[in-house]
Design an enzyme around this catalytic site. Structure first.
Site, PDB file in Angstrom:
ATOM      1  N   THR A 206      -5.872   0.623  -2.148  1.00 32.02           N
ATOM      2  CA  THR A 206      -5.066  -0.283  -1.316  1.00 32.02           C
ATOM      3  C   THR A 206      -6.005  -1.308  -0.687  1.00 32.02           C
ATOM      4  OG1 THR A 206      -5.340   0.898   0.774  1.00 32.02           O
ATOM      5  CG2 THR A 206      -3.566   1.675  -0.663  1.00 32.02           C
TER       6      THR A 206
ATOM      7  N   ASP B 270       5.984  -4.922  14.834  1.00 38.46           N
ATOM      8  CA  ASP B 270       4.540  -4.915  15.077  1.00 38.46           C
ATOM      9  C   ASP B 270       4.259  -3.746  16.009  1.00 38.46           C
ATOM     10  OD1 ASP B 270       1.964  -5.242  16.038  1.00 38.46           O
ATOM     11  OD2 ASP B 270       2.122  -7.418  16.224  1.00 38.46           O
ATOM     12  N   VAL B 271       3.531  -2.764  15.530  1.00 40.07           N
ATOM     13  CA  VAL B 271       3.341  -1.532  16.315  1.00 40.07           C
ATOM     14  C   VAL B 271       2.462  -1.756  17.545  1.00 40.07           C
ATOM     15  CG1 VAL B 271       3.673  -0.123  14.254  1.00 40.07           C
ATOM     16  CG2 VAL B 271       1.343  -0.636  15.030  1.00 40.07           C
TER      17      VAL B 271
ATOM     18  N   ASN C 290       2.953   5.020   9.456  1.00 38.07           N
ATOM     19  CA  ASN C 290       1.976   4.746   8.391  1.00 38.07           C
ATOM     20  C   ASN C 290       1.072   3.554   8.707  1.00 38.07           C
ATOM     21  OD1 ASN C 290       1.108   4.472   5.340  1.00 38.07           O
ATOM     22  ND2 ASN C 290       2.015   2.499   5.904  1.00 38.07           N
TER      23      ASN C 290
ATOM     24  N   TYR D  65     -12.550   4.107  13.265  1.00 40.67           N
ATOM     25  CA  TYR D  65     -11.399   4.505  12.443  1.00 40.67           C
ATOM     26  C   TYR D  65     -11.215   6.020  12.432  1.00 40.67           C
ATOM     27  CZ  TYR D  65      -8.571   5.310   8.249  1.00 40.67           C
ATOM     28  OH  TYR D  65      -7.601   5.741   7.364  1.00 40.67           O
TER      29      TYR D  65
ATOM     30  N   GLY E 186       0.796  -1.224   0.000  1.00 37.77           N
ATOM     31  CA  GLY E 186       0.000   0.000   0.000  1.00 37.77           C
ATOM     32  C   GLY E 186       0.832   1.280   0.000  1.00 37.77           C
TER      33      GLY E 186
HETATM   34  P1  NAP Z   1      -2.886  -1.202   3.609  1.00 36.83           P
HETATM   35  O1  NAP Z   1      -2.543  -1.464   2.186  1.00 36.83           O
HETATM   36  O2  NAP Z   1      -3.855  -2.092   4.300  1.00 36.83           O
HETATM   37  O3  NAP Z   1      -1.520  -1.120   4.432  1.00 36.83           O
HETATM   38  C1  NAP Z   1      -1.510  -1.049   5.827  1.00 36.83           C
HETATM   39  C2  NAP Z   1      -0.137  -1.419   6.323  1.00 36.83           C
HETATM   40  O4  NAP Z   1      -0.130  -1.377   7.755  1.00 36.83           O
HETATM   41  C3  NAP Z   1       0.253  -2.845   5.911  1.00 36.83           C
HETATM   42  O5  NAP Z   1       1.622  -2.856   5.575  1.00 36.83           O
HETATM   43  C4  NAP Z   1       0.012  -3.634   7.192  1.00 36.83           C
HETATM   44  O6  NAP Z   1       0.822  -4.789   7.289  1.00 36.83           O
HETATM   45  C5  NAP Z   1       0.433  -2.600   8.216  1.00 36.83           C
HETATM   46  N1  NAP Z   1       0.000  -2.946   9.572  1.00 36.83           N
HETATM   47  C6  NAP Z   1      -1.258  -3.180  10.025  1.00 36.83           C
HETATM   48  N2  NAP Z   1      -1.213  -3.486  11.340  1.00 36.83           N
HETATM   49  C7  NAP Z   1       0.098  -3.424  11.721  1.00 36.83           C
HETATM   50  C8  NAP Z   1       0.783  -3.645  12.935  1.00 36.83           C
HETATM   51  N3  NAP Z   1       0.139  -3.995  14.067  1.00 36.83           N
HETATM   52  N4  NAP Z   1       2.130  -3.486  12.956  1.00 36.83           N
HETATM   53  C9  NAP Z   1       2.793  -3.132  11.834  1.00 36.83           C
HETATM   54  N5  NAP Z   1       2.210  -2.945  10.642  1.00 36.83           N
HETATM   55  C10 NAP Z   1       0.866  -3.087  10.596  1.00 36.83           C
HETATM   56  O7  NAP Z   1      -3.505   0.256   3.775  1.00 36.83           O
HETATM   57  P2  NAP Z   1      -3.004   1.709   3.261  1.00 36.83           P
HETATM   58  O8  NAP Z   1      -4.153   2.306   2.572  1.00 36.83           O
HETATM   59  O9  NAP Z   1      -1.699   1.627   2.563  1.00 36.83           O
HETATM   60  O10 NAP Z   1      -2.863   2.440   4.678  1.00 36.83           O
HETATM   61  C11 NAP Z   1      -1.682   3.119   5.081  1.00 36.83           C
HETATM   62  C12 NAP Z   1      -2.069   4.285   5.966  1.00 36.83           C
HETATM   63  O11 NAP Z   1      -2.802   5.248   5.186  1.00 36.83           O
HETATM   64  C13 NAP Z   1      -2.998   3.902   7.129  1.00 36.83           C
HETATM   65  O12 NAP Z   1      -2.605   4.586   8.308  1.00 36.83           O
HETATM   66  C14 NAP Z   1      -4.362   4.378   6.663  1.00 36.83           C
HETATM   67  O13 NAP Z   1      -5.229   4.680   7.737  1.00 36.83           O
HETATM   68  C15 NAP Z   1      -3.981   5.619   5.871  1.00 36.83           C
HETATM   69  N6  NAP Z   1      -4.997   6.054   4.898  1.00 36.83           N
HETATM   70  C16 NAP Z   1      -5.273   5.331   3.794  1.00 36.83           C
HETATM   71  C17 NAP Z   1      -6.259   5.764   2.891  1.00 36.83           C
HETATM   72  C18 NAP Z   1      -6.606   5.006   1.628  1.00 36.83           C
HETATM   73  O14 NAP Z   1      -7.541   5.415   0.921  1.00 36.83           O
HETATM   74  N7  NAP Z   1      -5.924   3.914   1.295  1.00 36.83           N
HETATM   75  C19 NAP Z   1      -6.949   6.968   3.134  1.00 36.83           C
HETATM   76  C20 NAP Z   1      -6.659   7.679   4.283  1.00 36.83           C
HETATM   77  C21 NAP Z   1      -5.667   7.219   5.152  1.00 36.83           C
HETATM   78  P3  NAP Z   1       0.241  -6.263   6.958  1.00 36.83           P
HETATM   79  O15 NAP Z   1      -0.283  -6.223   5.569  1.00 36.83           O
HETATM   80  O16 NAP Z   1       1.424  -7.154   7.131  1.00 36.83           O
HETATM   81  O17 NAP Z   1      -0.846  -6.497   7.956  1.00 36.83           O
END
Ligand code: NAP
Length: 235
Positions: free
Chosen positions: A190, A57-58, A80, A155, A14
């Site tokens: 993502t 792991d956070v 992130n 969230y 992502g």
């Molecule tokens: P994503 O593809 O689901 O990626 C999330 C990442 O966080 C993955 O690498 C996941 O690892 C990791 N993660 C989850 N729990 C964790 C833990 N306990 N320790 C360490 N790593 C952990 O989602 P994304 O969209 O890229 O999200 C990244 C950030 O952007 C997030 O904070 C999200 O809230 C923010 N965001 C995203 C969007 C959007 O539209 N995509 C919009 C607003 C904000 P695993 O896969 O190994 O679990």
């Protein structure tokens, strides 16, 4: 960016993986944080440049301590890693979901930030970027056009808390020269949730916004909330 060192949490895929890729392409040594070693190893290979897996792991104090012990100097911390949960309103949400989301999106950021502060204080130009969300903006939530109304309460409130912490950390760390800002990445394609997965938002565009905040000059802002394109977001 010779000799700069960054940590990106949740860099296995992502937006995080793309932030790590862009930082590595800029010549930064990147610790790609991943709680799953195999997924992180694969991502580090895809990120390229000087990217290294850091198992992290956070939500695990032991994992955070182990990871922090491996990093001497840190110039850039990108918090992130995040999870989204379902779209329910607060009155219908399971309390366990609230706990799980806050544990990752709020407590996890505090725990990681505090553990890596000694390494950040050894940097000449330390920067922290918290990946938040426009859905955490209370100004937008109370505006006339906000689409979710009370939905995604766990969230969105976790991101509102992260926004508050961004301000508090910026104030607390100002004397150390550590800049702390929050980013609203916009809706990106993502695995975060169904809305993200169905969107056509390019994660690379959001990552560029994070990299901009990571590489801020010394006279740049701190304690502020920016959209991916650099425009301010109201708290
Ligand atoms: P994503 O593809 O689901 O990626 C999330 C990442 O966080 C993955 O690498 C996941 O690892 C990791 N993660 C989850 N729990 C964790 C833990 N306990 N320790 C360490 N790593 C952990 O989602 P994304 O969209 O890229 O999200 C990244 C950030 O952007 C997030 O904070 C999200 O809230 C923010 N965001 C995203 C969007 C959007 O539209 N995509 C919009 C607003 C904000 P695993 O896969 O190994 O679990």
């Amino acid at each position: 960016m010779d000799n700069s060192v960054a940590l990106v949490t949740g860099a296995s895929k992502g937006i995080g993986r793309e932030i790590a890729r862009q930082l590595a392409a800029a010549g930064v040594t990147v610790y790609a944080g991943s709680h799953d070693a195999a997924r992180g190893e694969r991502a580090a290979g895809e990120i390229g440049g000087d990217a290294r897996l850091l198992v992290l792991d956070v939500t695990s104090p032991a994992s955070i301590a182990e990871a922090a012990g491996q990093v001497g100097v840190l110039d850039i911390l990108i918090s992130n890693a995040g999870i989204s949960g379902d779209g329910k309103t607060a009155d219908r949400e399971d309390i366990g979901i609230f706990r799980r989301i806050y544990e990752t999106n709020v407590v996890g950021v505090v725990a990681v930030t505090n553990a890596f502060l000694p390494a950040l204080r050894r940097s000449a130009h330390p920067r922290i970027v918290n990946i938040s969300s426009g859905t955490g903006s209370l100004a937008w939530a109370t505006g006339p056009q906000f689409p979710h109304r009370g939905g995604y309460a766990a969230y969105r409130s976790s991101k509102a808390a992260l926004n508050a912490l961004t301000v508090y950390y910026a104030h607390a760390l100002a004397d150390d020269g550590i800049k702390v800002n929050a980013l609203a990445p916009g809706l990106r394609r993502t695995d975060l949730n169904a809305a993200a997965a169905a969107s056509d938002g390019d994660p690379a565009e959001a990552a560029a916004g994070a990299v901009r905040l990571a590489l801020l000059p010394d006279d740049g802002p701190s304690g502020e909330f920016f959209s991916w394109d650099g425009t301010p977001v109201p708290w």
